[in-house]
Write a protein that holds these residues in place. Structure first.
Motif, PDB file in Angstrom:
ATOM      1  N   LYS A 183       0.914  -0.850  -0.008  1.00 34.32           N
ATOM      2  CA  LYS A 183       0.152  -0.221   0.263  1.00 34.32           C
ATOM      3  C   LYS A 183       0.975   1.625   0.136  1.00 34.32           C
ATOM      4  O   LYS A 183       1.839   1.441   0.525  1.00 34.32           O
ATOM      5  N   LEU A 184      -0.067   2.285  -0.459  1.00 33.18           N
ATOM      6  CA  LEU A 184       1.297   3.931  -0.365  1.00 33.18           C
ATOM      7  C   LEU A 184       0.697   4.641   0.509  1.00 33.18           C
ATOM      8  O   LEU A 184      -0.647   4.134   1.014  1.00 33.18           O
ATOM      9  N   ALA A 185       1.382   4.493   1.310  1.00 27.71           N
ATOM     10  CA  ALA A 185       1.277   5.798   2.784  1.00 27.71           C
ATOM     11  C   ALA A 185       0.083   6.517   2.963  1.00 27.71           C
ATOM     12  O   ALA A 185      -0.123   7.346   4.030  1.00 27.71           O
ATOM     13  N   GLY A 186       0.689   7.135   1.440  1.00 32.74           N
ATOM     14  CA  GLY A 186      -0.673   8.137   0.764  1.00 32.74           C
ATOM     15  C   GLY A 186      -0.060   9.898   2.032  1.00 32.74           C
ATOM     16  O   GLY A 186      -0.630  11.201   1.498  1.00 32.74           O
ATOM     17  N   LEU A 187       1.709   9.762   2.128  1.00 34.74           N
ATOM     18  CA  LEU A 187       2.644  11.602   2.340  1.00 34.74           C
ATOM     19  C   LEU A 187       2.401  11.820   0.969  1.00 34.74           C
ATOM     20  O   LEU A 187       2.972  11.244  -0.484  1.00 34.74           O
ATOM     21  N   LYS A 188       2.961  13.252   0.927  1.00 35.49           N
ATOM     22  CA  LYS A 188       2.790  14.315   0.232  1.00 35.49           C
ATOM     23  C   LYS A 188       4.583  15.009   0.576  1.00 35.49           C
ATOM     24  O   LYS A 188       4.699  15.937   0.999  1.00 35.49           O
ATOM     25  N   LEU A 189       5.651  14.269   0.593  1.00 40.96           N
ATOM     26  CA  LEU A 189       6.424  14.984   1.174  1.00 40.96           C
ATOM     27  C   LEU A 189       7.475  15.835  -0.050  1.00 40.96           C
ATOM     28  O   LEU A 189       8.466  16.465   0.129  1.00 40.96           O
ATOM     29  N   SER A 190       6.834  15.405  -1.785  1.00 45.74           N
ATOM     30  CA  SER A 190       7.464  16.822  -2.787  1.00 45.74           C
ATOM     31  C   SER A 190       6.149  16.475  -3.912  1.00 45.74           C
ATOM     32  O   SER A 190       5.385  15.874  -3.787  1.00 45.74           O
ATOM     33  N   ASN A 191       6.002  18.097  -4.520  1.00 46.40           N
ATOM     34  CA  ASN A 191       5.434  17.838  -5.876  1.00 46.40           C
ATOM     35  C   ASN A 191       6.395  17.302  -6.889  1.00 46.40           C
ATOM     36  O   ASN A 191       7.200  18.175  -7.379  1.00 46.40           O
ATOM     37  N   GLU A 192       6.153  16.506  -7.696  1.00 48.29           N
ATOM     38  CA  GLU A 192       6.599  16.169  -9.467  1.00 48.29           C
ATOM     39  C   GLU A 192       5.692  16.743 -10.217  1.00 48.29           C
ATOM     40  O   GLU A 192       4.615  15.814 -10.135  1.00 48.29           O
ATOM     41  N   ASN A 193       5.877  17.577 -11.118  1.00 48.26           N
ATOM     42  CA  ASN A 193       4.773  17.801 -12.447  1.00 48.26           C
ATOM     43  C   ASN A 193       5.427  17.206 -13.784  1.00 48.26           C
ATOM     44  O   ASN A 193       6.530  17.504 -13.959  1.00 48.26           O
ATOM     45  N   TYR A 194       4.511  16.211 -13.804  1.00 48.47           N
ATOM     46  CA  TYR A 194       4.886  14.879 -15.107  1.00 48.47           C
ATOM     47  C   TYR A 194       4.989  16.344 -16.369  1.00 48.47           C
ATOM     48  O   TYR A 194       3.581  16.995 -16.353  1.00 48.47           O
ATOM     49  N   GLY A 195       5.387  16.316 -17.107  1.00 51.82           N
ATOM     50  CA  GLY A 195       5.851  17.188 -17.949  1.00 51.82           C
ATOM     51  C   GLY A 195       6.370  16.663 -19.515  1.00 51.82           C
ATOM     52  O   GLY A 195       6.918  15.167 -19.167  1.00 51.82           O
ATOM     53  N   ILE A 196       5.870  16.987 -20.858  1.00 55.89           N
ATOM     54  CA  ILE A 196       6.855  15.947 -22.177  1.00 55.89           C
ATOM     55  C   ILE A 196       7.317  16.698 -22.229  1.00 55.89           C
ATOM     56  O   ILE A 196       7.705  18.442 -23.141  1.00 55.89           O
ATOM     57  N   GLY A 197       8.391  16.247 -22.738  1.00 55.69           N
ATOM     58  CA  GLY A 197       9.697  17.302 -22.912  1.00 55.69           C
ATOM     59  C   GLY A 197       9.990  17.677 -24.615  1.00 55.69           C
ATOM     60  O   GLY A 197       9.497  16.532 -25.823  1.00 55.69           O
ATOM     61  N   VAL A 198      10.675  17.956 -25.001  1.00 51.06           N
ATOM     62  CA  VAL A 198      10.602  18.319 -26.184  1.00 51.06           C
ATOM     63  C   VAL A 198      11.899  19.725 -26.487  1.00 51.06           C
ATOM     64  O   VAL A 198      12.448  19.576 -25.436  1.00 51.06           O
ATOM     65  N   LYS A 199      12.455  19.595 -27.701  1.00 54.61           N
ATOM     66  CA  LYS A 199      14.108  19.919 -28.165  1.00 54.61           C
ATOM     67  C   LYS A 199      13.052  21.360 -28.042  1.00 54.61           C
ATOM     68  O   LYS A 199      12.561  21.986 -27.885  1.00 54.61           O
ATOM     69  N   LYS A 200      14.338  22.306 -27.464  1.00 56.96           N
ATOM     70  CA  LYS A 200      14.791  23.388 -27.073  1.00 56.96           C
ATOM     71  C   LYS A 200      14.430  24.322 -28.179  1.00 56.96           C
ATOM     72  O   LYS A 200      14.630  24.339 -29.461  1.00 56.96           O
ATOM     73  N   GLY A 201      13.520  25.150 -28.060  1.00 55.99           N
ATOM     74  CA  GLY A 201      12.941  26.213 -29.049  1.00 55.99           C
ATOM     75  C   GLY A 201      11.439  25.910 -29.529  1.00 55.99           C
ATOM     76  O   GLY A 201      11.036  27.149 -30.857  1.00 55.99           O
ATOM     77  N   ASP A 202      10.841  24.891 -29.705  1.00 57.38           N
ATOM     78  CA  ASP A 202      10.297  23.487 -30.650  1.00 57.38           C
ATOM     79  C   ASP A 202       8.687  24.044 -30.532  1.00 57.38           C
ATOM     80  O   ASP A 202       8.123  23.381 -29.895  1.00 57.38           O
ATOM     81  N   THR A 203       8.542  25.668 -29.987  1.00 54.88           N
ATOM     82  CA  THR A 203       7.657  26.014 -29.739  1.00 54.88           C
ATOM     83  C   THR A 203       5.504  25.484 -30.652  1.00 54.88           C
ATOM     84  O   THR A 203       5.223  25.089 -30.263  1.00 54.88           O
ATOM     85  N   GLU A 204       6.176  25.219 -31.372  1.00 53.98           N
ATOM     86  CA  GLU A 204       5.282  24.946 -31.814  1.00 53.98           C
ATOM     87  C   GLU A 204       4.432  23.368 -31.941  1.00 53.98           C
ATOM     88  O   GLU A 204       3.727  23.268 -31.369  1.00 53.98           O
ATOM     89  N   THR A 205       5.374  22.303 -31.976  1.00 52.37           N
ATOM     90  CA  THR A 205       5.284  21.172 -30.813  1.00 52.37           C
ATOM     91  C   THR A 205       4.569  21.332 -29.655  1.00 52.37           C
ATOM     92  O   THR A 205       3.994  20.358 -29.063  1.00 52.37           O
ATOM     93  N   VAL A 206       5.477  22.487 -29.256  1.00 50.91           N
ATOM     94  CA  VAL A 206       4.637  22.311 -27.371  1.00 50.91           C
ATOM     95  C   VAL A 206       3.135  22.688 -27.484  1.00 50.91           C
ATOM     96  O   VAL A 206       2.608  21.729 -26.962  1.00 50.91           O
ATOM     97  N   ASN A 207       2.791  23.851 -28.568  1.00 51.20           N
ATOM     98  CA  ASN A 207       1.327  24.462 -28.141  1.00 51.20           C
ATOM     99  C   ASN A 207       0.467  23.208 -28.529  1.00 51.20           C
ATOM    100  O   ASN A 207      -0.461  22.729 -28.555  1.00 51.20           O
ATOM    101  N   LYS A 208       0.991  22.465 -30.038  1.00 53.87           N
ATOM    102  CA  LYS A 208       0.208  20.962 -29.866  1.00 53.87           C
ATOM    103  C   LYS A 208      -0.111  20.182 -29.441  1.00 53.87           C
ATOM    104  O   LYS A 208      -0.759  19.389 -29.166  1.00 53.87           O
ATOM    105  N   ILE A 209       1.012  19.697 -28.665  1.00 53.80           N
ATOM    106  CA  ILE A 209       0.763  18.829 -27.608  1.00 53.80           C
ATOM    107  C   ILE A 209      -0.015  18.882 -26.525  1.00 53.80           C
ATOM    108  O   ILE A 209      -0.737  18.810 -25.740  1.00 53.80           O
TER     109      ILE A 209
END
Length: 282
Positions: free
Chosen positions: A217-243
Motif C-alpha cells: 500500500k502507499l502511505a499517502g504522504l506528499k513529501l514533494s511535488n513532481e510535475n510530469y511534463g512532456i519534453g520537447v527540443k528547446k525552441g520548438d514552440t509549435e510542437t509544445v503548443n500542439k502537445i
C-alpha cells in the motif's frame, strides 16, 4: 524535408512534385517525424522501459503504462497511428541529450518539470502531478515518514528520495540503495526492507502489478511535488503548443482519467486531478 540533387532536365518536374509532397515529406528520403505538421512515416517517442504502470516494455515487445497511453494519444493528435510510433528507451540521465541530438521527437518518461531542465529543453504540460511517497506492506504500521526511524528504507542508487527522508524526517532510518526499483520491491516483499520511497506514481505502478496485488500500500504522504511534463527540443514552440492542445483534449474526452484507472487502479492510487496546462505546483 530532404531533397535529392537533380539534373537540370528534372528541375521542372521536381518543382511540380514539391507542391504535392510539401506536407507529407519524401517517403524515400526520411523516416523521421515532422511533428510540426504531423503525418510523417514515424514519430520517435522517449519512454522508460522498466517502470510498470508508467513505461514498461513487455516480454512480447509491446509497451504499456500511463506514459505510454499519454504518448500514444498525443502522437495520434499529431497525425500518427499507433503503428507509426517508435518507442525508444530514454534513461533519466540522457533525456536532455536525446532531445538535443534529435534521437526522439518528444519524451514522456516521468519527466519532472524543473527550472534547471527548462534551460535545456521545453516542456508541454504538466500532465500529471505526482508526489514522493512510501510503499510499505499492506499490514505495515508505518503511516508517517518519521516512523522510519530505526527502519530500513530502500531506493535506487543516485536517487535523492531516500536521502531526503533521512535528512528531513527520519535521521535514524537505515538506507539501502540498489540498482533498480524492482530490487527494492523484491526486498520489501521478502521483508529485507520496511519501505521503498520514490514518486507515488512509480510506486503505484509496481503495486498494481498482478504478482503484487494486495501485498503493498502507499502511505499517502506528499513529501514533494513532481510535475510530469512532456519534453520537447528547446525552441520548438509549435510542437509544445500542439502537445498542450492534445493533452487538454485527452482530459476533456475522459481518456486521461481512463488511463489513470487502467494503469494505477489496482493500487488504489489517490491521484491528483488532471493539472492545468502551465500550472506548476511548487
Amino acid at each position: 524535408m530532404k531533397l535529392r540533387k537533380v539534373t537540370a532536365a528534372a528541375a521542372a518536374a521536381l518543382v511540380l512534385s514539391l507542391t504535392a509532397t510539401a506536407c507529407g515529406g519524401d517517403d524515400n528520403d526520411s523516416d523521421s517525424a515532422d511533428t510540426g505538421s504531423g503525418g510523417g512515416d514515424k514519430i520517435k517517442v522517449g519512454i522508460k522501459y522498466d517502470q510498470p504502470g508508467l513505461g514498461l516494455k513487455e516480454p512480447d515487445g509491446s509497451f504499456s503504462g500511463f506514459d505510454v497511453d499519454v504518448a500514444t494519444y498525443v502522437a495520434g493528435e499529431l497525425g500518427y497511428e499507433p503503428d507509426q510510433i517508435e518507442f525508444i528507451e530514454t534513461k533519466s540521465a540522457d533525456r536532455e541529450n536525446a532531445l538535443a541530438r534529435g534521437d526522439v521527437d518528444f519524451i514522456a518518461a516521468t519527466y519532472s518539470i524543473t527550472d534547471e531542465r527548462k534551460e535545456k529543453v521545453d516542456f508541454a504540460g504538466p500532465y500529471l502531478l505526482a508526489h514522493q511517497d512510501l510503499l510499505v506492506k499492506s499490514d505495515s504500521d508505518i503511516t508517517e515518514a518519521t516512523d522510519l526511524n530505526g527502519k530500513k528504507l530502500c531506493s535506487v542508487t543516485g536517487s535523492t528520495s531516500a536521502q531526503n527522508v533521512k535528512n528531513d524526517f527520519a535521521p535514524k532510518a537505515q538506507l539501502k540503495q540498489v540498482s533498480t526499483y524492482s530490487e527494492c520491491v523484491a526486498a520489501l516483499q521478502s521483508g529485507a526492507v520496511d519501505a521503498l520511497t520514490t514518486d507515488d506514481s512509480i510506486l503505484a505502478g509496481f503495486a498494481a502489478q498482478e504478482q503484487y496485488k494486495g501485498q503493498f500500500k502507499l502511505a499517502g504522504l506528499k513529501l514533494s511535488n513532481e510535475n510530469y511534463g512532456i519534453g520537447v527540443k528547446k525552441g520548438d514552440t509549435e510542437t509544445v503548443n500542439k502537445i498542450n492542445d492534445a493533452l487538454e483534449k485527452m482530459v476533456s474526452e475522459k481518456a486521461w482519467e481512463k488511463a489513470v484507472t487502467d494503469n494505477f487502479g489496482p493500487a488504489d492510487y489517490k491521484n491528483e486531478p488532471a493539472p492545468k496546462i502551465g500550472n506548476i505546483v511548487q
